[in-house]
Structure formats: structure tokens, C-alpha cells
Design a protein around this motif. Structure first.
Motif, PDB file in Angstrom:
ATOM      1  N   UNK A  67      15.106 -27.060 -88.623  1.00  0.00           N
ATOM      2  CA  UNK A  67      13.983 -26.953 -89.551  1.00  0.00           C
ATOM      3  C   UNK A  67      13.722 -28.321 -90.178  1.00  0.00           C
ATOM      4  N   UNK A  68      12.585 -28.892 -89.820  1.00  0.00           N
ATOM      5  CA  UNK A  68      12.251 -30.234 -90.299  1.00  0.00           C
ATOM      6  C   UNK A  68      11.187 -30.109 -91.386  1.00  0.00           C
ATOM      7  N   UNK A  69      11.460 -30.698 -92.549  1.00  0.00           N
ATOM      8  CA  UNK A  69      10.535 -30.558 -93.677  1.00  0.00           C
ATOM      9  C   UNK A  69      10.137 -31.925 -94.230  1.00  0.00           C
ATOM     10  N   UNK A  70       8.891 -32.258 -94.037  1.00  0.00           N
ATOM     11  CA  UNK A  70       8.301 -33.488 -94.612  1.00  0.00           C
ATOM     12  C   UNK A  70       9.146 -34.742 -94.371  1.00  0.00           C
ATOM     13  N   UNK A  71       9.632 -34.872 -93.193  1.00  0.00           N
ATOM     14  CA  UNK A  71      10.497 -36.016 -92.861  1.00  0.00           C
ATOM     15  C   UNK A  71       9.652 -37.299 -92.799  1.00  0.00           C
ATOM     16  N   UNK A  72      10.046 -38.273 -93.593  1.00  0.00           N
ATOM     17  CA  UNK A  72       9.264 -39.514 -93.669  1.00  0.00           C
ATOM     18  C   UNK A  72      10.175 -40.719 -93.480  1.00  0.00           C
ATOM     19  N   UNK A  73       9.701 -41.665 -92.710  1.00  0.00           N
ATOM     20  CA  UNK A  73      10.459 -42.902 -92.535  1.00  0.00           C
ATOM     21  C   UNK A  73       9.511 -44.088 -92.582  1.00  0.00           C
TER      22      UNK A  73
END
Lengths: 395, 258
Positions: free
Chosen positions: B6-12
Motif C-alpha cells: 500500500x503506497x500512500x503519497x510517496x514523494x521524492x
């Protein structure tokens, strides 16, 4: 996963020791090079600066006085004297310049009588002895020293008012027990040499182990395993330390074995340390390797290639030399314990104290602990760096 | 279906040097490689992350493998947070990417044993798994040859094998067939099909549509760091091919016709 440190160390050491080129360049080469270099230097220098024992000095003399001639007759085994007329002085000088003869001694005419008649209070010029030599020629220099010494003694014997050190034999007034000045000087340089050697040893391996892994893309593979970053950093540092310590021991041995060859027979160096003192030297050296390895590992992790890591490491070599030399300027080891809280500087001070026989167990313990503490701090920084994409993936 | 990822708002966000800015023709010193990426993958499915080169697929995969940390957002992999429990995540996934290499100095045998030990696999179980995988991929004949002396295809097979040394239930493969010859690529594809049959959960990034169509149950499309679409292949492509659907979406998103 607790054994990950050991697993990584095992792999690192297999990698390092399995690479013959690395073993040769990281462990054997420096010790071997130092041994060969120092031995060659010693052989070369002793050949340059000494005169053969059976050498007979060729000395030309103008106006040889009778009293001196009588004394010099006894020197026939070491000096070959040629009497020269005053008119031939210039050609004799030329012979000294050409190294055909070693020395030209010119006495003023009627030297013996002039010396007897001379009164210091008269204000007149004293009778003269002129000695012409060639400083570029070791035999000429030796003859010059020898004759100047002889004439000083002769002068004292004529105007004798008092004696210096005449009751016992000249050497019996030397109260030195064992080491001579040259050896003491050399001993004071050894801590610097150890620090340098240790740094060089670590420099040969840390960039290979960390920047090399980055370059080859294998560091990321290791980071993808469940190992903790701190375990990885510690395992890397400990493995390089094992390698670095071995390299340092070999280089140190090479240096110690070659020192007598370099200094010649005249310098008497003795290393009669107790097992406890050897243990202290070992503890200080290992803790120093740990600091260097940890520091070099950080530089290597930051660098993009082995070449770049080596270029970062080079300026720190100067700092390590400076720390190593510090004890030479402070006139022996400092006694205040707070100096031993400065890494590397404390190593030089501690080694100096051991070599001078002026040991403070507290200071040496503080040194080892301080160095280990700094190594752990650097390990923590390295572990953080292993979590940074800029460090791991930036090429 | 049970959520496995479950990926939630992943930012890099990456900082760029002046040189990198010039190369990318950008005026800002930063680039958002992953911009609030969210998606879910379920147990036993193959989820494909599609997108052009430089879209941010690898960044997302690296974050899921805990090799890099997100600036914000989070993801749970097998129930573990990539931010809070990265070590547990790495214990439970098999991660393969072309960028991670094996040390040329060692043999496949030593390499497998090393990674098995790193995952805490008991010696006997590791040996049995090694025998099975080495035979399956034809590595057994080269088990004692230094990796440096092996072909690129064989190296990739060894990478594949070592990434699943611990028989993980979640497999994250970043462009697994990139740079491979057709035969090795086929071996990898077949293996992924086999993993799917075994009920493993696979997250796969690729820019090869055929591969995605063949393997994936659902796909997510990343363009310029943003998750532009995420659904089953059927829903995504409709009557078109996946490639056609992708280019249509690409045009809608960027305004650039290909």
C-alpha cells in the motif's frame, strides 16, 4: 540477523585477502619498499661519508717544524707526509683541488722559534698554520678535522694552564647508559613514522573497500539485504582495520629491521620493551588504525571513485604527519590528560611516552578509549551515509 | 483480496547540481522524481509500474526496497512501513535491479551462501534451495567459476537467484529484462510467470508493454513522477492495446504527441 557483522566481515576479509594484488600492495609492498629503501640509503650514505679503515692520508707540508715533525713521525701508518718547498705551494694547492693529495699544511717560517718567542700580550700576529683542504672530498675533510684537532691539542700542551677531563679516560665521563644522541633522535621520530605508516596502510585499502564497491555497483546489493546500516558500516570498518593492522605491522617491521642498516654501526638502538609495553604499543596502534579507517571510510563513501577517495585522503596525510611530529616539538610526551582526548595527536603522544619510558597508563588508556569513541562516531556517520541515495547511487 | 503493498503519497525530491540542471534543461535546483505516488497491490497479483525512462519508476522501486528514503509519504510492504521498519521490509522482499551488481571476485556458490547467511537461512535449507535454483537456471555447471568470468546472461541469472535466496513472498523487480539477450530475457519472463503461479506477489517496473500485457494483472502508469492511471490491464486498454492506451494517456498528460 545478529551475525550479519561477522558474515559481512568474513566476506570482506575473504575478498581482501583473496586478492593477491591487494595483499601485496596493501600489506607486503610498503614494508618491503621501506626495508629496501632504507637499507640502500644506509649502504649508499655510509659509502659516501666514511673513509676506509686502512686509508693513508696524503698530506703535503711546507716548512715542517722539527717538534711537530717528531710527533707526526709516529703517524706513519695513517698519514703519508710529503715535504714541499714554499715555491711549490700553489701547485700543491692545485693537487688538493684535484684530490691528488688530501691536505696541504703551510707553517710560517721558523715556526718553532716564533712560537717560543711569541707573547700574547705583545699584540703582534701569532705564528700561522694554514691548512688547505677540499670539502668535496671526504678523505680531505677527515684529514682536515684530524689535523685541526691535533694542532689544538698541541697548542694546549704548549701553553698548558689546566686540564679538562684528564683524570679518567675521555669516554668514562659520558654517563649515557645505552642510547646515544643519534639513537635518541631516531627514537623521537619513530612515533611519527608509525603514524605515517599506519595512515598509508589504511589509505591503501579503505578506498578500495568502499569506493571500489560503489564503483562496481556492489554496495547497493549489500544495502538491499536486511543488514542494518550500522552493522554494515561497523563490519566494513573492522575488516579494513584487520587488514590495516597487518599492513602496519609488516611496514613497521620493515622499518625497524632496516633502521640499523640505514644508520650504520655507530648508532645503538635498543627495543627492550616489556610485554605490557608491547601491549600498549599494540593498543595505541590498533585504536589509531580504527580512527584512520573510519575517517578514510567516510571519505571513500563520499567519493565517487577510488581515485577521488585517494585524492581526498592525501591532504589528511599531512595532518597525520603533523600530529606524529608534535611530540618532537613538545620535547617529549605531554603529561596533562586532556591532550589525550585529541585523536591521532594522542596516539603520537602516547607512543612517544612509551618509547621514552615515561609511561602514564591513564593517558594511554584515555588515548585508546578516545580513539575507539571517535571511530564509533565516524562509524555512525558512515551508517547514515549508507542511507543516503546521493552517497550510494551518485556516480 | 488482501493488500500486500500500500503506497500512500510517496514523494521524492532530488537536488540537482548546475550541470544536472543544464543537462535536463531545468531552471530549478530540484526535481520531483516521485510526486505523491499512491497505489495498492494485492496478494498473489503481478503489478506493473509502467512509464518512460526517467518517469520515476526506479525511484519508486528503490523507495519500496528501502534503498532510499521518501521525503514524505509512506508505503507498507507486507505490513511493514518502509519509513519505520526498513529492515523488516528488506527481510520480506526480493529486490532485483540491473544497477545492483554482484562482486565479480566471488563464485556463484560463495555469493549464494553469503546472501543466504545475510537472510539468516539455515545452512541445510540454503543448500537445498541453492541446488534447486542452480539446476533450474543452469548455474550449477558454473558454481565454482568466478562471476567475472561468466557471461552477462549468466550474471543476471545469478543476480535473480540471489535476490530470492530467502524465498520471499513479495518480489520487486526493476526492469528485470533490461539489457538482456532474448534467451535470458525469456528465462526471466518464464520465471516471473512461475512466481505468479506460486502465488507470489510481484511488483514489476518496465517500459516494455508486451511484457506488462503478458504478466501483469494490474498496472500503474507513471509520467513525470505522477501516478497518472492505475487499474487492471483490461480497464486501462479497453479495445486498444496497452501501448496505444499508454500513448493516448501520455499525450493527454504532457501534450506531447509521439
Amino acid at each position: 540477523m545478529k551475525n550479519n557483522i561477522l558474515t559481512i566481515m568474513k566476506k570482506e576479509l575473504t575478498r581482501l585477502f583473496g586478492d593477491r594484488r591487494l595483499v601485496f600492495s596493501g600489506i607486503i609492498l610498503q614494508g618491503l619498499l621501506l626495508y629496501v629503501m632504507y637499507t640502500l640509503m644506509g649502504t649508499f650514505m655510509s659509502g659516501m661519508v666514511s673513509v676506509d679503515d686502512d686509508y693513508k692520508y696524503k698530506v703535503s707540508v711546507v716548512n715542517m717544524p722539527e717538534q711537530i715533525s717528531t710527533i707526526l713521525d709516529e703517524w706513519y701508518t695513517v698519514v703519508e707526509i710529503t715535504h714541499v718547498q714554499g715555491a711549490d705551494t700553489e701547485s700543491a694547492k692545485q693537487q688538493v683541488a684535484n684530490s691528488a693529495i688530501d691536505l696541504l699544511i703551510v707553517f710560517s717560517e721558523g715556526f718553532d722559534e716564533a712560537v717560543t718567542a711569541f707573547e700574547l700580550s705583545s699584540g703582534e700576529t701569532a705564528p700561522q698554520i694554514q691548512i688547505w683542504h677540499n670539502a668535496g672530498h671526504i678523505e680531505s675533510l677527515e684529514a682536515d678535522f684530524m689535523f685541526k684537532d691535533f694542532f689544538r691539542e698541541y697548542e694546549r700542551s704548549i701553553v698548558k694552564k689546566f686540564d679538562v677531563n684528564a683524570v679518567l679516560g675521555a669516554y668514562e665521563y659520558d654517563l649515557n647508559e645505552g642510547t646515544d644522541f643519534a639513537a635518541s633522535l631516531l627514537m623521537s621520530m619513530i612515533p611519527m613514522m608509525i603514524i605515517m605508516v599506519v595512515y598509508q596502510g589504511c589509505m591503501a585499502i579503505a578506498p578500495e573497500s568502499i569506493s571500489g564497491e560503489k564503483e562496481r555497483g556492489t554496495l547497493g546489493t549489500l544495502l538491499a539485504t536486511p543488514a542494518k546500516r550500522s552493522h554494515m558500516a561497523l563490519a566494513k570498518i573492522l575488516s579494513i582495520t584487520v587488514f590495516g593492522v597487518l599492513g602496519s605491522i609488516v611496514t613497521f617491521l620493515g622499518m625497524m629491521l632496516s633502521l640499523p642498516n640505514m644508520m650504520g654501526d655507530g648508532v645503538n638502538i635498543s627495543f627492550d620493551f616489556s610485554p605490557g609495553e608491547y601491549l600498549m604499543i599494540f593498543a595505541v596502534t590498533v585504536s589509531t588504525v580504527l580512527v584512520f579507517v573510519a575517517l578514510l571510510s567516510i571519505m571513500s563513501a563520499y567519493a565517487k571513485s577510488i581515485k577521488e577517495a585517494t585524492s581526498y585522503a592525501s591532504p589528511f596525510m599531512l595532518i597525520s604527519i603533523f600530529c606524529g611530529m608534535s611530540a618532537m616539538f613538545t620535547g617529549g610526551a605531554m603529561s596533562e590528560v586532556y591532550y589525550y582526548l585529541i585523536p591521532i595527536f594522542n596516539s603520537a603522544q602516547s607512543l612517544t611516552s612509551i618509547f621514552n619510558g615515561d609511561i602514564s597508563v591513564v593517558n594511554i588508556t584515555v588515548t585508546a578509549l578516545t580513539n575507539v569513541m571517535f571511530a564509533l562516531i565516524f562509524t555512525g556517520i558512515l551508517a547514515k551515509m549508507f542511507s543516503s541515495e546521493k552517497i550510494v547511487f551518485d556516480k | 483480496m488482501k493488500e500486500i503493498l500500500s503506497v500512500t503519497n510517496l514523494t521524492k525530491i532530488f537536488k540537482l547540481s548546475k550541470k544536472q540542471q543544464q543537462l535536463r534543461n531545468l531552471n530549478k535546483p530540484i526535481i520531483t522524481a516521485a510526486d505523491n505516488v499512491s497505489f495498492t497491490s494485492y496478494e498473489g497479483e503481478v503489478f506493473g509500474l509502467l512509464g518512460p525512462n526517467g518517469a520515476g519508476k526506479t525511484t519508486v522501486m528503490r523507495m519500496l526496497a528501502t534503498l532510499i528514503n521518501p521525503v514524505s509519504g509512506d508505503a507498507t510492504v507486507g505490513g511493514y512501513s518502509i519509513v519505520k521498519e526498513p529492515q523488516r521490509v528488506r527481510e520480506n522482499i526480493g529486490f532485483l535491479t540491473n544497477e545492483l551488481k554482484l562482486d565479480d571476485f566471488f563464485t556463484p556458490n560463495y555469493t549464494f551462501d553469503f546472501f543466504a547467511e545475510m537472510h539468516g537461512i539455515p545452512k541445510d535449507a540454503a543448500n537445498a534451495r541453492k541446488k534447486m535454483l542452480f539446476e533450474k537456471f543452469g548455474i550449477d555447471k558454473f558454481a565454482e567459476v568466478k562471476i567475472a568470468n561468466l557471461s552477462l546472461g549468466m550474471k543476471q541469472k545469478i543476480s535473480l537467484v540471489t535476490s530470492i535466496v530467502h524465498d520471499p513472498n513479495i518480489i520487486i523487480f526493476d526492469e528485470p529484462t533490461n539489457g538482456l539477450d532474448v534467451i535470458t530475457a525469456k528465462v526471466v519472463t518464464n520465471f516471473l510467470i512461475e512466481l505468479k503461479k506460486q502465488g507470489k506477489s510481484v511488483i514489476l517496473s518496465t517500459h516494455i508493454f508486451e511484457l506488462a500485457e503478458k504478466l501483469c494483472d494490474r498496472v500503474g502508469i507513471i509520467i513525470d513522477g505522477k501516478m497518472t492511471a492505475c487499474s487492471s490491464i483490461k480497464e486501462m486498454s479497453g479495445e486498444k492495446t496497452l501501448e496505444e492506451a499508454f500513448f493516448e494517456l501520455y499525450y493527454k498528460t504532457t501534450g506531447e504527441a509521439i
